[in-house]
Structure formats: C-alpha cells, structure tokens
Scaffold this active site. Structure first.
Site, mmCIF file in Angstrom:
data_model
loop_
_atom_site.group_PDB
_atom_site.id
_atom_site.type_symbol
_atom_site.label_atom_id
_atom_site.label_comp_id
_atom_site.label_asym_id
_atom_site.label_seq_id
_atom_site.Cartn_x
_atom_site.Cartn_y
_atom_site.Cartn_z
ATOM 1 N N ARG A 34 50.829 45.373 37.248
ATOM 2 C CA ARG A 34 51.449 45.263 38.588
ATOM 3 C C ARG A 34 52.939 45.607 38.512
ATOM 4 N NH1 ARG A 34 46.690 44.842 39.451
ATOM 5 N NH2 ARG A 34 45.556 42.970 40.076
ATOM 6 N N GLU A 178 34.546 31.371 41.142
ATOM 7 C CA GLU A 178 34.802 32.753 41.578
ATOM 8 C C GLU A 178 33.852 33.751 40.923
ATOM 9 O OE1 GLU A 178 38.741 34.366 40.802
ATOM 10 O OE2 GLU A 178 38.267 36.216 41.845
ATOM 11 N N LYS A 220 35.047 31.164 45.754
ATOM 12 C CA LYS A 220 35.911 32.340 45.945
ATOM 13 C C LYS A 220 35.097 33.591 45.661
ATOM 14 C CE LYS A 220 40.136 34.533 44.292
ATOM 15 N NZ LYS A 220 41.552 34.336 44.010
ATOM 16 N N SER A 262 40.652 39.497 47.405
ATOM 17 C CA SER A 262 40.827 40.780 48.106
ATOM 18 C C SER A 262 40.241 41.936 47.293
ATOM 19 C CB SER A 262 42.285 41.037 48.481
ATOM 20 O OG SER A 262 43.140 41.077 47.366
ATOM 21 N N GLY A 263 40.240 41.831 45.979
ATOM 22 C CA GLY A 263 39.450 42.716 45.125
ATOM 23 C C GLY A 263 39.759 44.213 45.157
ATOM 24 N N GLY A 264 40.948 44.592 45.666
ATOM 25 C CA GLY A 264 41.275 46.013 45.728
ATOM 26 C C GLY A 264 41.288 46.559 47.147
#
Ligand code: 13P
Length: 345
Positions: A34, A178, A220, A262-264
């Site tokens: 990131r 998750e 999640k 959100s996964g992308g």
C-alpha cells in the site's frame, strides 16, 4: 462483569446504527504494498504515523465503532505517548486485533490455501486483551476457478475459523469470522454466489460443531460479485440481491452483525453496494462495513507519506466513513460524492 456480559457489551458497541469497522490490520508485506503505491517506505515510524493519523481523525468515531489493528500497532503510541489502542478508545472506537498468522498452500489441494495461527492463540489473546483489544479477526481465503475451492479447502478452513472463534470466546474476546471468497479471476457472479453459499454453509456448520455462541460473534464475508476480470459486471442492485439471497440461506438470524470486506472494490462501489443492500431490508442482521482499502485508499492518496498532508488525509477518511455510515442505514446518495469534492477544493 462476566466475560459473557463483556462480549455482549463489545458486540453492542460495534453494532451501532450509522457505524462500521475500519480495517487497519494490514500485515507487514501488505502495508508495504500500500505504501509503495504512494512512494512511501514501510518503516516502523511511517506505519505508526499513518495509523496514528487514521485513529486521530477528529470526529471519525461518529461513523466508526471498531478498528482492527495489527499486532505491531497495539504496542505503538503517538508522539505524545498516547497508546494507539487508547487513541481509538478515546474516540469511542473499540480496538480489535488480527490474530491469524497468514495463509499457506493447503497440502494435497493444489491452488487452495489454509490460514494458520491456532497454536498458542489462547495465550496470545490474553496478552492482546491486556493491551486493550476486545475483539479479534481471522481471515480465511478461497481462490475461485471452475474447480476451486476444493471440498477439502472449504472444510479445513471452516474448521480453523470455528476453532479460532471458540478460543476467542473462551478468552472473553469477540471473534470476527472472515471467510473471503476472492474477486480475482474471470468467474461470473453466479459462480461467486455458488462458492460463497458453499463456504458460509460449511462455516456455520463448523461453528455449531465447535459450540461457538452465534450471538457473540460477527461475520465478515465478501459480497457476491463477479470476478474482477469477468466481462459481465453487475449493478449494485444485482450485487445486493445476490448477496442477501446467499446470506439468508446460510447465516442464522442469531448473528448480530455482518460487516463486509471491500476485497478490491473501489471506494465508491463498496459504498453503493452496501447502500443497495440496506435499501432492500429489513434483514435479520445488521449489514455494515469492515473496509480496509475502500476506507483508506482516498486518505492514503491524499497523505503520500507527508506530514503536511495529514489534515487532508484525515478529511478524506472522515468523508468515506461518513458515506459508508449513510450506506449502513440505506441513506447514501451518489450526489454526496460531489459534496466532498466541493469541500476539498
Ligand atoms: P479490504 O476491505 O481492503 O478487503 O480489507 C478488509 C480486510 O480486513 C481484509 O482482511
């Protein structure tokens, strides 16, 4: 307070109207990726500065009820010596901790992965609790193709998720479970729905086997979306309908809250999809967000590793949090995006 009452209080604090979770628990390799995207080196000082910036955003507690931290962050403090978990708690944000140790290839299942980190987990949780953590997170990932994930991967990951959740509750820590069906690939929304249904079905079967108290956990999951490279993309109404359909088939009403990753998805997509789901309610569970990239990306781009940009970055985070807070209640309007652009000018 009994540990059960304490877990109940944690759940109630997180599942508040208009609020969701900030996922800021990127592992060292992920945060380095990131930071590389904004030309910033991933040093201990930069990670501390970034996470102190996020948690110190004035007013963010109005829209964020919980934050997932990485182990390193639990032990870090601001320049003024305020521990970062306390900085969050002072804003009314419950601190949580990622406790899995990442994924490795699953033996005898080519292309599948398994998450590790169960050994010694009970003792680690005791330490995290002493540092202020009240909930935890464990992520299992599922790669998708025509043949993946295998039955073996679905069962093995469900069992690990359930063992983790049971150990958390034994330590008075609320588990966030998750299971992430990945967006990578060309698969259709139908295939994502099929895999997500299989995965969640197995996860709740395992949670039952391991005697996990459903009222004292949070889920999640991914949303049901087409693969990133699928030629046929979906509208937010389609994503909402397919996701809610799968959740209704698999997630007992006893689970108090579902906090999507959100996964992308882009920041705007993640917001509009969550909003669409909350417009087709009522649902037996709260549907909210636990976004990493979809909350942090605009702020990260504003920051670029520069102290001078801190206020702009905080403004960007606060705005995304506000929009997702609205989506959490089905009150988001796309025109809100322009208001921010106007405000930021
Ligand atoms: P994303 O929202 O960026 O997928 O991150 C959420 C998360 O916690 C992944 O484990």
């Amino acid at each position: 307070m009994s540990s059960r009452d304490e877990m109940q209080a944690t759940v109630e604090a997180i599942v508040q109207p208009g609020k969701g979770i900030l996922a800021a628990d990127e592992s060292s390799p992920t945060i380095a990726k990131r930071f590389a995207s904004i030309g910033t080196e991933s040093t201990e000082a930069n990670r501390r500065a970034w996470r102190a910036l996020l948690l110190g955003t004035p007013g963010v507690g109005e829209f964020i009820s919980g934050v997932i931290l990485y182990e390193e962050t639990l032990g870090q403090a601001t320049d003024d010596g305020v521990p970062l978990p306390k900085l969050a708690a002072d804003q009314g944000i419950v601190p949580g901790i990622k406790v899995d140790a990442g994924k490795i290839a699953l033996a005898n299942a080519p292309g599948d992965e398994i998450t590790q980190g169960l050994d010694g987990l009970g003792a680690r949780l005791e330490g995290y609790r002493a540092q202020g953590a009240r909930f935890a997170k464990w992520r299992a990932v599922y790669n998708v193709s025509a043949s993946l994930p295998s039955r073996l991967a679905i069962e093995a990951n469900a069992d690990s998720l359930a063992r983790y959740a049971a150990i958390c509750q034994q330590q008075g820590v609320v588990p966030i479970v998750e299971p992430e069906v990945l967006m990578d690939g060309e698969h259709s929304i139908d295939r994502c729905a099929e895999v997500t249904e299989d995965v969640l079905h197995e996860v709740f079967h395992a949670l039952h086997r391991h005697r996990v108290i459903l009222e004292l956990m949070l889920l999640k999951p991914n949303m049901v979306v087409p693969g990133k490279d699928c030629p046929e993309q979906a509208t937010s109404e389609q994503v909402a309908a397919r996701t809610v359909e799968v959740l209704r088939r698999t997630v007992p009403a006893a689970v108090p809250g579902i906090f999507f990753l959100s996964g992308g998805q882009s920041a705007a997509e993640a917001t509009v999809n969550l909003d669409a789901m909350n417009r087709v309610g009522p649902h037996p569970w709260v549907l909210s967000f636990s976004y990493g990239r979809a909350l942090q990306d605009p702020a990260l781009k504003a920051w670029r590793g520069q102290l001078d940009n801190a206020a702009r970055a905080q403004q960007a985070l606060l705005w995304r949090a506000r929009l997702n807070g609205a989506a959490r209640d089905g009150r988001y309007e796309p025109s809100m995006e322009d208001e921010f652009a106007a405000e930021a000018r």
